[in-house]
Structures are given as C-alpha cells and as structure tokens.
Design an enzyme around this catalytic site. Structure first.
Site, PDB file in Angstrom:
ATOM      1  N   SER A   1     -68.881 -79.167  23.687  1.00 10.88           N
ATOM      2  CA  SER A   1     -69.277 -77.770  23.497  1.00 10.88           C
ATOM      3  C   SER A   1     -70.781 -77.617  23.642  1.00 10.88           C
ATOM      4  O   SER A   1     -71.552 -78.531  23.294  1.00 10.88           O
ATOM      5  CB  SER A   1     -68.862 -77.297  22.104  1.00 10.88           C
ATOM      6  OG  SER A   1     -69.399 -76.016  21.807  1.00 10.88           O
TER       7      SER A   1
ATOM      8  N   TYR B   1     -68.638 -78.383  13.035  1.00 13.19           N
ATOM      9  CA  TYR B   1     -68.207 -78.311  14.435  1.00 13.19           C
ATOM     10  C   TYR B   1     -69.329 -78.718  15.384  1.00 13.19           C
ATOM     11  O   TYR B   1     -69.146 -79.567  16.255  1.00 13.19           O
ATOM     12  CB  TYR B   1     -67.734 -76.892  14.762  1.00 13.19           C
ATOM     13  CG  TYR B   1     -67.320 -76.716  16.203  1.00 13.19           C
ATOM     14  CD1 TYR B   1     -66.071 -77.142  16.650  1.00 13.19           C
ATOM     15  CD2 TYR B   1     -68.184 -76.111  17.133  1.00 13.19           C
ATOM     16  CE1 TYR B   1     -65.690 -76.982  17.970  1.00 13.19           C
ATOM     17  CE2 TYR B   1     -67.806 -75.953  18.456  1.00 13.19           C
ATOM     18  CZ  TYR B   1     -66.555 -76.389  18.864  1.00 13.19           C
ATOM     19  OH  TYR B   1     -66.187 -76.234  20.180  1.00 13.19           O
TER      20      TYR B   1
END
Length: 262
Positions: free
Chosen positions: A152, A166
């Site tokens: 990501s 995350y």
C-alpha cells in the site's frame, strides 16, 4: 520478442489469497481471463465459491477455491497441503489478504496491532514459507516462480487516516519482500511488491463513499484504480516481461505518492 510471448501467463498455476473480493478478485480475473489456473483462498468460503463460478464463466483459464482462515496457523498449513495434492508446482503466489483498523490515536487498541500484523505480515511470511517447495518446482530458467505482495502507498507515506497498525504492517511488508527477494532469488523465485493506491474494495468502500472526490483530486491522473490497472501490473510481473524484476516496490497509484503533501 512479440507482445503475446512477453506477457503470456497461459498454463501457469496461481494462488491469490483473498482472491474472492476487492483487489484480489480483480487480480484473479486478470489471470483467469489470460489462461491461468487460479486458486483463490479466504475465510469466506461462500464468497470463494461465488467468485469461482463467475471466473469459470470467463472461459479461457480455470478457477478453484480452497477456503482458509489465515488467522489460524493450521489453516495456512492445510492450504499448502491441499494445493500440493492438486498441483505439482506453483508458478505465482499473490499475497493479497489483509485487514485494516482505524481508531483515534488515544484510543487505538493493542488488539488491533495483533490482528493486523498477524494477517498483513506474519501470515504472509508463513504462507510464503509453506509454499516455497511448490514455487521451486514451478521455476524454470529465465522464467522464475513469482511472489507478488499487495502492499500500500500507506506503507510509503504518512496516511491521512489513523490506521497505525495498517501503515506499519505495509511498510514491513515492503521490506519483507526485499529480504525475500535476496533470499529466494537464489532459488529462482522473485519477490516484488505492488504498493497500491485507492481501488474500489470493501476495505475502501466507506472512505470512497465519503472522500472519493477529495482523493481523486490529490491523484495526478485524477481517478482511482481499476481492475485493469492492478491485474495488468500482476500479469507483467508474472510473465516473461517481468522475469528480471526482483526486490522492487512498484507504486500503482496514479502518481498519488509523488504528489502527496504532508
């Protein structure tokens, strides 16, 4: 050096974790549409079966389901055993399964770290480790087996949202991929990461519903990603065209990272 040869994945055996929904589903469709045999796995067995039925309607490749709950170590082992019973070799492993957790800094729970890092980082290593023997059997001279980690952009930049575990897990995943590239390259297995920007998925649904216009305004290409964008990147890395790419982190974000302002 023609395009059909360079980007051909026909006949390759592919495993996509979290391949039933969202970005994983997009990736699975790209491989099946181009003649690969694709196994999809997630803890939602019903979603896996639905996706398999839809994917097999595409006609060129074939899709199969092996449901597994990756939070359970024994399920990871069962997945590897089941795949080994069905296939003699694995050519492409796409580590896509992941989870997120958002909460204000002062309220961010310790349990979120355990949950997110387990799935996004620890299980990626374990699944890769368990499937390495099959990947070794799937490698050929000038056509190594491939591992593609779905990372990501939040592992490259400071995210706007309070998703501490995350973003940390994805930064760790990017570096784990580089470590694996060094170690497994010697076994003729490549390891690369796609650092994804925003795509339509269950994980992004609430954010896009509220902020899609704002997000797109911050991306030089002015849009969120499509199925063709992510599946095309995976097909490149899995084909002869991507055979010499190892240890790379490739942003698939329309230029969002290079234009982000802290």
């Amino acid at each position: 050096m023609d395009i059909p040869h360079l980007f051909n994945v026909e006949g390759k055996v592919v495993l996509v974790t979290g391949g039933a929904k969202g970005v994983g589903r997009m990736i699975s469709e790209g491989f099946v549409a181009n003649g690969a045999t694709v196994y999809i796995s997630s803890r939602d067995g019903k979603a896996c079966e639905t996706a398999v039925n839809e994917l097999n309607g595409l006609g060129k490749g074939t899709a199969y389901s092996i449901p597994a709950d990756f939070y359970r170590e024994e399920d990871c082992k069962k997945l590897a055993e089941a795949l080994a019973k069905r296939e003699n070799a694995l050519h492409v492993l796409v580590n896509n399964s992941g989870s997120n957790w958002g909460a204000p800094y002062d309220e961010y729970p310790s349990s979120a770290w355990s949950r997110v890092l387990t799935l996004n980082l620890h299980r990626v290593f374990l699944i890769t480790q368990l499937l390495t023997p099959l990947l070794e059997k799937g490698s050929r001279p000038y056509d190594p087996a491939r591992i593609i980690h779905i990372g990501s952009v939040d592992g490259l930049r400071v995210p706007a949202l309070e998703t501490f575990a995350y973003s940390a897990s994805k930064a760790g995943l990017h570096h784990l991929s580089r470590v694996l590239a060094s170690h497994l390259g010697k076994r003729n297995i490549t390891s690369n990461t796609l650092a994804c920007g925003p795509f339509k998925s269950k994980m992004m649904a609430a954010t896009l519903e509220q902020y899609q216009d704002v997000i797109e305004a911050g991306i030089p290409l002015g849009r969120i990603g499509t199925a063709e964008d992510i599946s095309g990147a995976c097909l490149f890395l899995s084909s002869r065209a991507g055979a010499y790419i190892n240890g790379a982190t490739i942003t698939v974000d329309g230029g969002g990272v290079v234009s982000s302002k802290l």
